[in-house]
Write a protein that holds these residues in place. Structure first.
Motif, PDB file in Angstrom:
ATOM      1  N   MET A  66       0.817  -1.203   0.000  1.00 26.87           N
ATOM      2  CA  MET A  66       0.000   0.000   0.000  1.00 26.87           C
ATOM      3  C   MET A  66       0.855   1.259   0.000  1.00 26.87           C
ATOM      4  N   HIS A  67       2.028   1.184   0.596  1.00 27.66           N
ATOM      5  CA  HIS A  67       2.879   2.367   0.697  1.00 27.66           C
ATOM      6  C   HIS A  67       3.660   2.628  -0.590  1.00 27.66           C
ATOM      7  N   ILE A  68       3.954   1.576  -1.341  1.00 29.13           N
ATOM      8  CA  ILE A  68       4.685   1.794  -2.592  1.00 29.13           C
ATOM      9  C   ILE A  68       3.764   1.765  -3.813  1.00 29.13           C
ATOM     10  N   GLY A  69       2.460   1.524  -3.580  1.00 27.41           N
ATOM     11  CA  GLY A  69       1.497   1.644  -4.657  1.00 27.41           C
ATOM     12  C   GLY A  69       1.222   0.394  -5.454  1.00 27.41           C
ATOM     13  N   THR A  70       1.704  -0.779  -5.018  1.00 27.06           N
ATOM     14  CA  THR A  70       1.405  -2.017  -5.735  1.00 27.06           C
ATOM     15  C   THR A  70       0.104  -2.645  -5.268  1.00 27.06           C
ATOM     16  N   GLY A  71      -0.530  -2.040  -4.285  1.00 23.81           N
ATOM     17  CA  GLY A  71      -1.805  -2.523  -3.778  1.00 23.81           C
ATOM     18  C   GLY A  71      -2.523  -1.417  -3.042  1.00 23.81           C
ATOM     19  N   HIS A  72      -3.797  -1.667  -2.698  1.00 27.11           N
ATOM     20  CA  HIS A  72      -4.602  -0.671  -2.009  1.00 27.11           C
ATOM     21  C   HIS A  72      -5.289  -1.305  -0.807  1.00 27.11           C
ATOM     22  N   TRP A  73      -5.579  -0.453   0.178  1.00 24.04           N
ATOM     23  CA  TRP A  73      -6.316  -0.925   1.348  1.00 24.04           C
ATOM     24  C   TRP A  73      -7.778  -1.196   1.006  1.00 24.04           C
ATOM     25  N   ASP A  74      -8.383  -0.318   0.192  1.00 28.65           N
ATOM     26  CA  ASP A  74      -9.829  -0.410  -0.014  1.00 28.65           C
ATOM     27  C   ASP A  74     -10.173  -1.316  -1.195  1.00 28.65           C
ATOM     28  N   TYR A  75     -11.322  -1.929  -1.095  1.00 30.13           N
ATOM     29  CA  TYR A  75     -11.788  -2.905  -2.090  1.00 30.13           C
ATOM     30  C   TYR A  75     -12.077  -2.257  -3.438  1.00 30.13           C
ATOM     31  N   GLY A  98       4.732   5.181  17.322  1.00 29.83           N
ATOM     32  CA  GLY A  98       5.151   6.360  18.078  1.00 29.83           C
ATOM     33  C   GLY A  98       6.492   6.896  17.636  1.00 29.83           C
ATOM     34  N   VAL A  99       6.793   6.756  16.358  1.00 29.27           N
ATOM     35  CA  VAL A  99       8.061   7.218  15.809  1.00 29.27           C
ATOM     36  C   VAL A  99       7.853   7.414  14.307  1.00 29.27           C
ATOM     37  N   ARG A 100       8.683   8.240  13.717  1.00 30.53           N
ATOM     38  CA  ARG A 100       8.621   8.386  12.258  1.00 30.53           C
ATOM     39  C   ARG A 100       9.227   7.127  11.644  1.00 30.53           C
ATOM     40  N   GLY A 101       8.363   6.303  11.057  1.00 32.98           N
ATOM     41  CA  GLY A 101       8.757   4.963  10.678  1.00 32.98           C
ATOM     42  C   GLY A 101       9.211   4.818   9.239  1.00 32.98           C
ATOM     43  N   GLN A 102       9.395   3.555   8.847  1.00 37.50           N
ATOM     44  CA  GLN A 102       9.932   3.219   7.530  1.00 37.50           C
ATOM     45  C   GLN A 102       9.048   3.730   6.394  1.00 37.50           C
ATOM     46  N   GLU A 103       7.730   3.770   6.625  1.00 35.28           N
ATOM     47  CA  GLU A 103       6.819   4.142   5.548  1.00 35.28           C
ATOM     48  C   GLU A 103       7.049   5.555   5.026  1.00 35.28           C
ATOM     49  N   TYR A 104       7.625   6.439   5.864  1.00 39.23           N
ATOM     50  CA  TYR A 104       7.907   7.797   5.397  1.00 39.23           C
ATOM     51  C   TYR A 104       8.897   7.802   4.233  1.00 39.23           C
ATOM     52  N   ASN A 105       9.742   6.795   4.175  1.00 40.32           N
ATOM     53  CA  ASN A 105      10.679   6.708   3.057  1.00 40.32           C
ATOM     54  C   ASN A 105       9.960   6.467   1.737  1.00 40.32           C
ATOM     55  N   ALA A 106       8.777   5.876   1.794  1.00 45.92           N
ATOM     56  CA  ALA A 106       8.069   5.510   0.571  1.00 45.92           C
ATOM     57  C   ALA A 106       7.252   6.653  -0.009  1.00 45.92           C
ATOM     58  N   LEU A 149      13.566   1.437  -4.136  1.00 49.12           N
ATOM     59  CA  LEU A 149      12.113   1.463  -4.367  1.00 49.12           C
ATOM     60  C   LEU A 149      11.755   1.430  -5.850  1.00 49.12           C
ATOM     61  N   SER A 150      12.683   1.021  -6.669  1.00 50.76           N
ATOM     62  CA  SER A 150      12.447   0.932  -8.119  1.00 50.76           C
ATOM     63  C   SER A 150      11.699  -0.361  -8.445  1.00 50.76           C
ATOM     64  N   PRO A 151      10.738  -0.341  -9.310  1.00 48.91           N
ATOM     65  CA  PRO A 151      10.282   0.780 -10.157  1.00 48.91           C
ATOM     66  C   PRO A 151       9.059   1.488  -9.598  1.00 48.91           C
ATOM     67  N   TYR A 152       8.778   1.290  -8.304  1.00 44.97           N
ATOM     68  CA  TYR A 152       7.491   1.704  -7.758  1.00 44.97           C
ATOM     69  C   TYR A 152       7.446   3.187  -7.379  1.00 44.97           C
ATOM     70  N   LYS A 153       8.525   3.663  -6.789  1.00 43.02           N
ATOM     71  CA  LYS A 153       8.556   5.037  -6.275  1.00 43.02           C
ATOM     72  C   LYS A 153       9.855   5.689  -6.738  1.00 43.02           C
ATOM     73  N   HIS A 196      11.389  -9.716  -3.385  1.00 46.16           N
ATOM     74  CA  HIS A 196      12.720  -9.149  -3.169  1.00 46.16           C
ATOM     75  C   HIS A 196      13.547  -9.967  -2.176  1.00 46.16           C
ATOM     76  N   TYR A 197      12.914 -10.897  -1.478  1.00 45.36           N
ATOM     77  CA  TYR A 197      13.633 -11.754  -0.547  1.00 45.36           C
ATOM     78  C   TYR A 197      13.997 -13.112  -1.147  1.00 45.36           C
ATOM     79  N   LYS A 198      13.216 -13.561  -2.114  1.00 43.77           N
ATOM     80  CA  LYS A 198      13.403 -14.914  -2.622  1.00 43.77           C
ATOM     81  C   LYS A 198      14.784 -15.083  -3.251  1.00 43.77           C
ATOM     82  N   ASN A 199      15.486 -16.133  -2.810  1.00 45.32           N
ATOM     83  CA  ASN A 199      16.817 -16.480  -3.319  1.00 45.32           C
ATOM     84  C   ASN A 199      17.852 -15.383  -3.068  1.00 45.32           C
ATOM     85  N   HIS A 200      17.621 -14.546  -2.066  1.00 46.77           N
ATOM     86  CA  HIS A 200      18.565 -13.473  -1.735  1.00 46.77           C
ATOM     87  C   HIS A 200      19.474 -13.955  -0.594  1.00 46.77           C
ATOM     88  N   PRO A 201      20.782 -14.020  -0.812  1.00 47.70           N
ATOM     89  CA  PRO A 201      21.678 -14.552   0.227  1.00 47.70           C
ATOM     90  C   PRO A 201      21.593 -13.810   1.555  1.00 47.70           C
TER      91      PRO A 201
END
Length: 694
Positions: free
Chosen positions: A318-327, A494-502, A538-542, A574-579
């Motif tokens: 939802m944060h990088i735009g490959t999906g949405h929260w709403d139906y 309660g902190v500025r989290g990872q999603e702000y990067n997106a 964040l390529s190619p999403y953002k 992005h995790y599959k087969n990543h050492p």
């Protein structure tokens, strides 16, 4: 030697009896067990309660007064006399249900001063100090009394007067959110009001004066570290600290509501503890258990339905735009097929949890609650998501579902549904929920950090205990150690989290952000920051955003940032087969021992943790935007034991801006005499696993 509870109680009783006969000269001293910290309590010429604090004979808190402004009655601040003084000492060890360390020492000297006004009302107020080797806590007690029953606090006037213009790491005293980058300035340069920019955050921002949120951390020119916070925030307003940059003074500024009421209580009651951690090394702030120790013991000995874990989830989409929260969106991410794909991946890699956001009806107009068009239903899934099938499939694969409740801060609606929602979770054997409170609070006129919301968050914890549901709260009230009493309080944002990067338009979180957070926000408690993004570009999403760290830095965060629930947040492709994913699979989440090996706030940190129930150690090192050479001494390892070390480190030409995803993996045998010499790239890091050989 460890004292039995009977002996400890006897010592305390003798101390209290002895103190009842001491002379009440309006001046009282108490030291820490190691005598390095001294608190001087006294009454001023106006008979105001006041205190000073010394560390190794250096005054770190100058004369600071204490008291309250009350609605429709005289202030409770002057014309006091000391009725009684009691002293006691406690030295005990308690076991954490889960945490950074298996055992915690709780060793302090206590001073309780009973005060009474000399005026006709003769109102009473008690002040309790607990002085530890790593800081102090003090709180107010309002006894049951004839002339003070219903208490409406309009201001708490607890002062913290500094001795010099210290270096400070701070965020503004927003009444709704803590999601700011930390500023590094001298105390005299704090200007919180310039950060008031309406509509720049998901929460309603309200900063009524030049104030900072806690924990706020400082370093004196003599090298002493101070951090100001509070503990056991219960049925009271959250505390910001109003700043007087000219007089180098802070004063408690409680979060109120639109009626200018801060706290409503009936006597008897206690306030939260006001805390000052005091250490000689930055890392000692992190190792301190002061905040936890000032909370009541756990209500349970164990949580058989919750174990610390890692979890994947439908969230980053939802944060990088490959999906949405709403139906109604172009692609509704929370569908049964995708959830099963996530479960398959988690099961394959021994990850025990899976979060799904956007599963329930109501997301189409979730931001429009002011117009009463939001109708979140916490038991009804969208048509493309079969909740029971996902739960059953997860169970067959050994992966438990993490529920999600986004309330949109409509507290009235959520409290009407919470029993039904939690009962559904219990029926389906779902034992964890991520709650969210994005936006301004309903009922209107209340704020996220005021007494009304503090009490709501408390209700959710109590419901969690009743329904066997662990709570990971986002847009929360600050962490104040209540996880000791309520172990279902497993983590919070309660902190500025990872999603702000997106999606933020200010460049995201700079590398220094996470070299400050462990010494500020994390002092309150666990952080659900969601480390571990491998596609840092964040390529190619953002294409206009990126993660401002190297990949090795992202791995190290699993050790540096503490939480008993750690997300594995990136898209699974992005995790599959990543050492490098092997480190995420191996790293622990529940710890026997945690040690800060070396650190300087805002520059770098190296932290080691030993996994509970194994002898495995993990080390995380991160730096700010500067390249840095560091040494990691493994002298904490067990003697005469060989370990297999695996280092996930920056490559020679790694850089968080233009070459963030390259790294090296080195493997070698080590022992407790080994010293690693590491070169961290700008925005870089190193993650190390240390597994005993044989």
């Amino acid at each position: 030697m460890k004292l039995s509870s009977t002996i400890k109680i006897l010592i305390c009783f003798i101390a209290m009896v002895a103190c009842k006969t001491e002379k009440k000269d309006a001046s009282t001293l108490i030291n820490s067990p190691n005598n390095k910290i001294k608190v001087h309590f006294y009454l001023t010429k106006n008979n105001e309660p006041s205190y000073m604090v010394y560390f190794k004979n250096e005054k770190v808190i100058d004369s600071s007064t204490m008291g309250f402004e009350l609605k429709e009655t005289l202030p409770l601040s002057k014309n006091f006399k000391i009725l009684d003084v009691q002293r006691s000492t406690v030295n005990e060890t308690w076991d954490m249900v889960w945490g950074e360390d298996a055992n915690v020492q709780n060793h302090y000297n206590e001073l309780k001063i009973a005060l009474e006004e000399t005026s006709e009302l003769k109102r009473q107020l008690n002040i309790i100090f607990k002085v530890y080797d790593d800081g102090i806590g003090f709180r107010y007690e309002f006894p049951k009394q004839e002339h003070l029953n219903d208490v409406v606090i309009t201001d708490e006037n607890t002062e913290f007067n500094l001795t010099k213009d210290h270096k400070v790491w701070w965020i503004p005293g927003d009444w709704d959110i803590y999601e700011y980058l930390y500023n590094t300035t001298r105390f005299s340069e704090i200007d919180a009001l310039k950060h008031y920019k309406p509509n720049t955050h998901l929460g309603q921002t309200y900063i009524p004066e030049n104030a900072v949120n806690t924990p706020v951390t400082m370093k004196t020119d003599s090298g002493v570290y101070l951090s100001f916070h509070e503990a056991d925030l219960t049925n009271y307003a959250g505390m910001t600290l109003a700043v007087d940059t000219g007089d180098l003074k802070m004063k408690s500024e409680l979060v109120g509501n639109n009626e200018n009421i801060k706290v409503k209580r009936q006597t008897p009651f206690e306030t939260p503890w006001r805390t000052i951690q005091i250490t000689e090394k930055a890392g000692d702030l992190i190792e301190s258990k002061l905040i936890l120790n000032l909370n009541d013991p756990s209500l349970v000995e164990d949580l058989p339905y919750f174990k610390p874990t890692k979890y994947v989830g439908i969230w980053w989409d939802m944060h990088i735009g490959t999906g949405h929260w709403d139906y109604s969106g172009n692609y509704h991410a929370a569908n049964t097929k995708y959830a099963k794909d996530m479960i398959d991946f988690a099961s394959e890699h021994n990850i025990a949890g899976m979060l799904v956001e956007g599963w329930n009806t109501g997301w189409e107009k979730w931001w429009d609650k002011k117009n009463k068009k939001v109708h979140f239903d916490f038991v009804t899934p969208y048509p493309d998501y079969d909740l029971e099938e996902v739960v059953s499939y997860g169970k067959s694969k050994g992966v438990a579902l993490v529920m999600h409740h986004e309330t949109s801060a409509d507290i009235i609606r959520y409290e009407k549904q919470i029993d039904t929602a939690f009962a559904l979770m219990k029926k389906l054997n779902i034992h964890a929920v991520k709650t969210g409170y994005v936006g301004s609070v309903i009922p209107e006129g209340e704020y996220h950090h005021g007494q009304y919301m503090v009490n709501h968050y408390q209700k959710v914890l109590e419901k969690g205990m009743a329904y066997q549901v662990a709570i990971n709260a986002h847009e929360p009230i600050k962490a104040t150690g209540k996880r000791r009493t309520y172990p279902v309080a497993i983590s919070r944002e309660g902190v500025r989290g990872q999603e702000y990067n997106a999606w933020s338009k200010d460049g995201g979180n700079p590398p220094e952000h996470l070299t400050i957070v462990p010494f500020t926000r994390m002092l309150g408690g666990p952080i659900d920051y969601t480390p571990g993004i491998f596609n840092t570009s964040l390529s190619p999403y953002k294409t206009d955003n990126q993660i401002n760290t190297t990949l090795a830095h992202q791995l190290a965060l699993y050790v540096v940032l503490y939480s008993p629930v750690q997300m594995v947040p990136d898209l699974i492709t992005h995790y599959k087969n990543h050492p490098a994913f092997e480190f995420i699979k191996d790293v622990g989440v529940d710890w026997n021992t945690s040690k800060v090996l070396d650190a300087e706030i805002g520059e770098f940190i190296t932290l080691a943790r030993q996994e509970k129930r194994t002898k495995n150690w993990f080390v995380g090192c991160i730096t700010d935007e500067n390249a840095r050479a560091i040494k990691v001494d493994l002298n904490f390892l067990e003697e005469d034991q060989i370990y297999i070390a695996k280092l996930y480190k920056d490559a020679q030409d790694s850089h968080y801006m233009n070459n963030p995803e390259i790294y090296e993996i080195l493997k070698q045998e080590v022992d407790n005499k080994t010293i690693f010499e590491l070169n961290l790239a700008p925005g870089g890091g190193c993650a190390i696993s240390l597994i005993p050989k044989n």
